[in-house]
Design a protein around this motif. Structure first.
Motif, mmCIF file in Angstrom:
data_model
loop_
_atom_site.group_PDB
_atom_site.id
_atom_site.type_symbol
_atom_site.label_atom_id
_atom_site.label_comp_id
_atom_site.label_asym_id
_atom_site.label_seq_id
_atom_site.Cartn_x
_atom_site.Cartn_y
_atom_site.Cartn_z
ATOM 1 N N PRO A 164 0.810 -1.224 0.000
ATOM 2 C CA PRO A 164 0.000 0.000 0.000
ATOM 3 C C PRO A 164 0.842 1.273 0.000
ATOM 4 C CG PRO A 164 -0.050 -1.043 2.160
ATOM 5 C CD PRO A 164 0.729 -1.953 1.270
ATOM 6 N N GLU A 165 0.242 2.349 -0.448
ATOM 7 C CA GLU A 165 0.934 3.637 -0.491
ATOM 8 C C GLU A 165 1.160 4.205 0.905
ATOM 9 O OE1 GLU A 165 -0.994 6.427 -3.070
ATOM 10 O OE2 GLU A 165 0.072 5.625 -4.807
ATOM 11 N N LYS A 166 2.303 4.901 1.032
ATOM 12 C CA LYS A 166 2.649 5.640 2.254
ATOM 13 C C LYS A 166 2.553 4.789 3.515
ATOM 14 C CE LYS A 166 1.770 10.039 0.116
ATOM 15 N NZ LYS A 166 0.930 11.187 -0.066
ATOM 16 N N LYS A 167 3.080 3.577 3.379
ATOM 17 C CA LYS A 167 3.241 2.659 4.513
ATOM 18 C C LYS A 167 4.660 2.120 4.452
ATOM 19 C CE LYS A 167 -1.228 2.490 5.745
ATOM 20 N NZ LYS A 167 -1.704 3.018 7.026
ATOM 21 N N VAL A 168 5.091 1.500 5.558
ATOM 22 C CA VAL A 168 6.377 0.799 5.568
ATOM 23 C C VAL A 168 6.093 -0.700 5.518
ATOM 24 C CG1 VAL A 168 8.520 0.362 6.813
ATOM 25 C CG2 VAL A 168 7.475 2.640 6.919
ATOM 26 N N MET A 169 6.645 -1.352 4.500
ATOM 27 C CA MET A 169 6.551 -2.805 4.357
ATOM 28 C C MET A 169 7.926 -3.394 4.650
ATOM 29 S SD MET A 169 5.042 -5.722 3.368
ATOM 30 C CE MET A 169 3.612 -5.445 2.298
ATOM 31 N N ALA A 170 7.991 -4.358 5.563
ATOM 32 C CA ALA A 170 9.255 -5.040 5.852
ATOM 33 C C ALA A 170 9.253 -6.420 5.208
ATOM 34 C CB ALA A 170 9.449 -5.169 7.358
ATOM 35 N N CYS A 179 16.688 -16.227 1.162
ATOM 36 C CA CYS A 179 15.262 -16.534 0.938
ATOM 37 C C CYS A 179 14.676 -15.747 -0.233
ATOM 38 C CB CYS A 179 14.450 -16.263 2.207
ATOM 39 S SG CYS A 179 14.322 -14.515 2.627
ATOM 40 N N GLY A 180 15.452 -14.806 -0.808
ATOM 41 C CA GLY A 180 14.975 -14.083 -1.986
ATOM 42 C C GLY A 180 14.463 -12.680 -1.709
ATOM 43 N N LYS A 181 14.520 -12.226 -0.449
ATOM 44 C CA LYS A 181 13.918 -10.915 -0.135
ATOM 45 C C LYS A 181 14.675 -9.752 -0.792
ATOM 46 C CE LYS A 181 16.016 -10.937 4.519
ATOM 47 N NZ LYS A 181 16.799 -12.167 4.329
ATOM 48 N N VAL A 236 11.465 -2.137 3.209
ATOM 49 C CA VAL A 236 12.720 -2.380 3.915
ATOM 50 C C VAL A 236 12.988 -3.881 4.012
ATOM 51 C CG1 VAL A 236 14.002 -2.021 6.074
ATOM 52 C CG2 VAL A 236 12.342 -0.317 5.338
ATOM 53 N N VAL A 237 14.168 -4.287 3.579
ATOM 54 C CA VAL A 237 14.636 -5.655 3.844
ATOM 55 C C VAL A 237 15.431 -5.611 5.137
ATOM 56 C CG1 VAL A 237 16.315 -7.399 3.123
ATOM 57 C CG2 VAL A 237 14.695 -6.481 1.464
ATOM 58 N N ILE A 261 8.730 6.196 -4.090
ATOM 59 C CA ILE A 261 8.930 4.950 -3.352
ATOM 60 C C ILE A 261 10.411 4.860 -2.992
ATOM 61 C CG2 ILE A 261 8.893 2.418 -3.558
ATOM 62 C CD1 ILE A 261 6.574 2.855 -5.638
ATOM 63 N N ILE A 262 10.699 4.404 -1.760
ATOM 64 C CA ILE A 262 12.094 4.231 -1.341
ATOM 65 C C ILE A 262 12.301 2.771 -0.932
ATOM 66 C CG2 ILE A 262 13.925 4.975 0.227
ATOM 67 C CD1 ILE A 262 12.330 7.583 0.630
ATOM 68 N N LEU A 263 13.287 2.131 -1.566
ATOM 69 C CA LEU A 263 13.659 0.764 -1.232
ATOM 70 C C LEU A 263 14.899 0.809 -0.346
ATOM 71 C CD1 LEU A 263 13.441 -0.731 -4.855
ATOM 72 C CD2 LEU A 263 11.580 -0.461 -3.195
ATOM 73 N N MET A 264 14.895 0.043 0.744
ATOM 74 C CA MET A 264 16.041 0.035 1.660
ATOM 75 C C MET A 264 16.472 -1.407 1.906
ATOM 76 S SD MET A 264 15.071 2.954 4.458
ATOM 77 C CE MET A 264 14.992 4.689 3.995
ATOM 78 N N ASP A 265 17.707 -1.713 1.528
ATOM 79 C CA ASP A 265 18.227 -3.073 1.688
ATOM 80 C C ASP A 265 19.115 -3.126 2.934
ATOM 81 O OD1 ASP A 265 18.942 -5.672 1.367
ATOM 82 O OD2 ASP A 265 19.952 -5.427 -0.562
ATOM 83 N N GLU A 266 18.540 -3.570 4.036
ATOM 84 C CA GLU A 266 19.240 -3.639 5.327
ATOM 85 C C GLU A 266 20.002 -2.350 5.643
ATOM 86 O OE1 GLU A 266 20.763 -7.329 6.729
ATOM 87 O OE2 GLU A 266 20.403 -8.272 4.794
ATOM 88 N N PRO A 267 19.288 -1.227 5.726
ATOM 89 C CA PRO A 267 19.960 0.073 5.846
ATOM 90 C C PRO A 267 20.707 0.279 7.159
ATOM 91 C CG PRO A 267 17.598 0.313 6.193
ATOM 92 C CD PRO A 267 17.822 -1.098 5.735
ATOM 93 N N CYS A 268 20.446 -0.568 8.170
ATOM 94 C CA CYS A 268 21.076 -0.354 9.485
ATOM 95 C C CYS A 268 22.051 -1.456 9.870
ATOM 96 C CB CYS A 268 19.995 -0.237 10.568
ATOM 97 S SG CYS A 268 18.813 1.073 10.276
ATOM 98 N N SER A 269 22.303 -2.401 8.962
ATOM 99 C CA SER A 269 23.082 -3.582 9.365
ATOM 100 C C SER A 269 24.519 -3.232 9.743
ATOM 101 C CB SER A 269 23.078 -4.632 8.256
ATOM 102 O OG SER A 269 23.739 -4.138 7.118
#
Length: 266
Positions: free
Chosen positions: A42-48, A55-57, A216-217, A183-191
């Motif tokens: 959905p729009e303007k939500k955070v999906m993890a 696993c393909g994420k 966010v992954v 849209i912003i995609l974040m691949d483990e931004p805090c690891s």
């Protein structure tokens, strides 16, 4: 306007999802890594996206702005990905424009070996924006949105490598915001960040969702619980379950999800 164009326009307007993934199979060479993934974001939500390594994420995340196109012999063999109702693999789609609209923040902060100012202004210059007043304004706006302006406003001409790890990651987020994505995609931004820097980035994600759709992954399930509205659990290339984050963590419908959340594997 022809009837078919009217229909298309109507279809785009009526689609409540920022991203719609429809029956996607994905391969690296002969190796299939995603199996019939169906998911609406959905729009303007955070999906993890959560799940064990491999696993393909992250692969799925990179399909959303066609970053996988840069990898030889990778392909979507079946299915469609719609961004705001438009199939991103349609021949009419300009990949550069798509990546402006769907920005990406990587696992390891990757500032350019340039000044803080030049890092944020880079995308604007690529777009041909030369007016210094406009660029200055966008740089300040983007750094402010990334909660970094107050920390760097007196050192904009210093090399970005002089910033701490957490500041560099927020600088990369500011660089993404400067080109006005939706849209912003974040691949483990805090690891790669310490707990304090992680907290700052998490606060930033929560504030940004008022304006952007964020995917966010993360390997950190506690982080998914803190920042996301919805969580999708993946295992061996399959989407096992997606629901409200609270439901996934407290009352998942699949035993596999429950076992992963409770630490029985992963």
């Amino acid at each position: 306007m022809t009837d078919s164009k009217k229909e298309k326009k109507k279809e785009k307007k009526s689609n409540p999802f920022a991203i719609s993934i429809q029956g996607v199979d994905f391969f690296y060479g002969d190796n299939q890594v995603l199996f019939d993934v169906n998911l609406d974001i959905p729009e303007k939500k955070v999906m993890a996206f959560i799940g064990p390594s491999g696993c393909g994420k992250s692969t799925l995340l990179r399909t959303l702005n066609r970053m996988n196109d840069l990898i030889d012999d990778s392909r979507i063999a079946k299915g469609n990905i719609l961004i705001q109702g438009t199939d991103i693999h349609d021949k009419s789609v300009d990949v550069i424009e798509l990546r402006k609209k769907v920005g990406m923040v990587f696992q390891k902060s990757n500032p350019f070996p340039k000044s803080i100012y030049q890092n944020v202004a880079y995308g604007l210059h690529i777009q041909g924006i030369k007016n210094k007043r406009i660029v200055d304004q966008k740089v300040e706006e983007s750094l402010t949105k990334a909660a970094l302006w107050e920390e760097v406003k007196d050192r904009l001409n210093e090399n970005a490598y002089g910033l701490s790890g957490g500041q560099q990651q927020r600088l990369c987020i500011a660089r993404t915001l400067a080109v006005e994505p939706e849209i912003i995609l974040m691949d483990e931004p805090c690891s790669a960040l310490d707990p304090v820097a992680t907290g700052r980035v998490e606060e930033l994600i929560l504030s940004l969702k008022e304006q952007y759709t964020i995917v966010v992954v993360t390997h950190n399930m506690q982080q998914a619980g803190r920042i996301s509205d919805e969580t999708a659990f993946f295992y061996l290339g399959k989407l096992i379950e997606c629901d409200q984050t609270k439901t996934i963590f407290l009352n998942p419908s699949k035993k596999q999800t429950e076992d992963y959340i409770s630490g029985k594997f992963g």
